[in-house]
Scaffold this motif. Sequence first.
Motif, PDB file in Angstrom:
ATOM      1  N   GLY A   1      -5.690  15.867  -0.698  1.00 43.71           N
ATOM      2  CA  GLY A   1      -6.287  14.752   0.032  1.00 43.71           C
ATOM      3  C   GLY A   1      -5.991  13.415  -0.607  1.00 43.71           C
ATOM      4  N   GLN A   2      -6.106  13.346  -1.920  1.00 47.63           N
ATOM      5  CA  GLN A   2      -5.871  12.084  -2.616  1.00 47.63           C
ATOM      6  C   GLN A   2      -4.397  11.694  -2.586  1.00 47.63           C
ATOM      7  OE1 GLN A   2      -8.659  10.134  -4.077  1.00 47.63           O
ATOM      8  NE2 GLN A   2      -9.262  11.505  -2.431  1.00 47.63           N
ATOM      9  N   ALA A   3      -3.504  12.679  -2.666  1.00 43.47           N
ATOM     10  CA  ALA A   3      -2.070  12.379  -2.630  1.00 43.47           C
ATOM     11  C   ALA A   3      -1.674  11.772  -1.289  1.00 43.47           C
ATOM     12  CB  ALA A   3      -1.266  13.646  -2.895  1.00 43.47           C
ATOM     13  N   VAL A   4      -2.165  12.343  -0.197  1.00 43.09           N
ATOM     14  CA  VAL A   4      -1.827  11.826   1.129  1.00 43.09           C
ATOM     15  C   VAL A   4      -2.384  10.414   1.312  1.00 43.09           C
ATOM     16  CG1 VAL A   4      -2.238  12.151   3.603  1.00 43.09           C
ATOM     17  CG2 VAL A   4      -1.572  14.096   2.183  1.00 43.09           C
ATOM     18  N   ALA A   5      -3.601  10.171   0.825  1.00 46.89           N
ATOM     19  CA  ALA A   5      -4.195   8.833   0.927  1.00 46.89           C
ATOM     20  C   ALA A   5      -3.386   7.811   0.131  1.00 46.89           C
ATOM     21  CB  ALA A   5      -5.642   8.864   0.430  1.00 46.89           C
ATOM     22  N   ARG A   6      -2.946   8.190  -1.055  1.00 47.14           N
ATOM     23  CA  ARG A   6      -2.159   7.255  -1.870  1.00 47.14           C
ATOM     24  C   ARG A   6      -0.815   6.952  -1.227  1.00 47.14           C
ATOM     25  NH1 ARG A   6      -3.161   9.555  -8.062  1.00 47.14           N
ATOM     26  NH2 ARG A   6      -5.448   9.560  -7.963  1.00 47.14           N
ATOM     27  N   LEU A   7      -0.192   7.962  -0.644  1.00 46.43           N
ATOM     28  CA  LEU A   7       1.079   7.733   0.033  1.00 46.43           C
ATOM     29  C   LEU A   7       0.909   6.758   1.192  1.00 46.43           C
ATOM     30  CD1 LEU A   7       2.488  11.375   0.104  1.00 46.43           C
ATOM     31  CD2 LEU A   7       3.550   9.419  -1.036  1.00 46.43           C
ATOM     32  N   ARG A   8      -0.163   6.910   1.960  1.00 49.55           N
ATOM     33  CA  ARG A   8      -0.376   6.026   3.110  1.00 49.55           C
ATOM     34  C   ARG A   8      -0.567   4.579   2.685  1.00 49.55           C
ATOM     35  NH1 ARG A   8      -4.093   3.246   5.778  1.00 49.55           N
ATOM     36  NH2 ARG A   8      -5.864   3.859   4.488  1.00 49.55           N
ATOM     37  N   ARG A   9      -1.306   4.350   1.627  1.00 48.60           N
ATOM     38  CA  ARG A   9      -1.678   3.001   1.231  1.00 48.60           C
ATOM     39  C   ARG A   9      -0.725   2.358   0.218  1.00 48.60           C
ATOM     40  NH1 ARG A   9      -7.748   5.048   0.404  1.00 48.60           N
ATOM     41  NH2 ARG A   9      -7.838   3.521  -1.279  1.00 48.60           N
ATOM     42  N   ALA A  10       0.341   3.056  -0.161  1.00 48.84           N
ATOM     43  CA  ALA A  10       1.216   2.577  -1.231  1.00 48.84           C
ATOM     44  C   ALA A  10       1.934   1.280  -0.876  1.00 48.84           C
ATOM     45  CB  ALA A  10       2.243   3.650  -1.593  1.00 48.84           C
ATOM     46  N   THR A  11       2.300   1.091   0.375  1.00 49.61           N
ATOM     47  CA  THR A  11       3.078  -0.095   0.765  1.00 49.61           C
ATOM     48  C   THR A  11       2.378  -0.869   1.883  1.00 49.61           C
ATOM     49  OG1 THR A  11       4.382   1.246   2.319  1.00 49.61           O
ATOM     50  CG2 THR A  11       5.255   0.967   0.092  1.00 49.61           C
ATOM     51  N   LEU A  12       1.069  -0.908   1.856  1.00 50.34           N
ATOM     52  CA  LEU A  12       0.307  -1.553   2.922  1.00 50.34           C
ATOM     53  C   LEU A  12       0.428  -3.078   2.821  1.00 50.34           C
ATOM     54  CD1 LEU A  12      -1.637  -0.719   5.232  1.00 50.34           C
ATOM     55  CD2 LEU A  12      -3.516  -1.149   3.651  1.00 50.34           C
TER      56      LEU A  12
END
Length: 256
Positions: free
Chosen positions: A211-222
């Motif tokens: 869960g945390q990995a997917v969240a970090r991937l989504r927000r990495a280049t926001l």
Amino acid sequence: MSELEVTQDGAVLTVLFNRPEARNAMTFAMYEGLEEACARADAEESVRVLVLRGAGGRAFVAGTDIAQFLEFTSGDDGIAYEARIERVVNRLEDVTVPTVAAVEGACVGGGLALAAACDLRVATASSRFGVPIARTLGNCLSMNTYSLLVHHLGPGRTLDMLLRAKLLSAADAAAAGFVGEVVPDGELDPALASLTETLLGHAPLSMKAAGQAVARLRRATLPDGDDLVREVFGSADFRAGVRAFVDRGQVSWTGR
């Protein structure tokens, strides 16, 4: 009964959005209560799963309570509002136990963002999903919420949903991969019980990492989007849209 009820049954913490007469539209106090429930889910070792659902059978959450927008006077009010929503949505996305949105009925506006921030979604067949603001309020979303929708639905489907102000059926949402399971109307409870039982039997740290990995991937280049929010929330169209919505009237969009 409060507008947001938090109860624990064994290892499952449930947040119930409890304004059925308003299709569970969120007040600012409800958003704050949800944030507190997220903190509780992380702090208490007895909690292994967090479930979000709406009361009344007609809606999960039908967005934010529109009457609260009557007090907005400038685009900066919109920026402050979207920042508040982003904080709550990201806090939900960051919960370290599996999170489940149990959807029955309308899941629109802010409700769609909350469901999108959960790890898993299960929905009844008659549920509907969307953000029809292009024909209702004339506002916009934060960059964070646009990112959530594109993350789950892809840019093409997200733009089709937003520009046409259409609501996706549960079947469409499942075909897009947004909803993991669609169940017949009236059978949400047994499906939810089965899902939580499965989650309780799995390795907590493995699920946390996923869960945390997917969240970090989504927000990495926001990127930043305050300029968009300021322009739209500061517009005459938005003020007219809010007034028309509250008064159940019609609005003629001007693009200003």
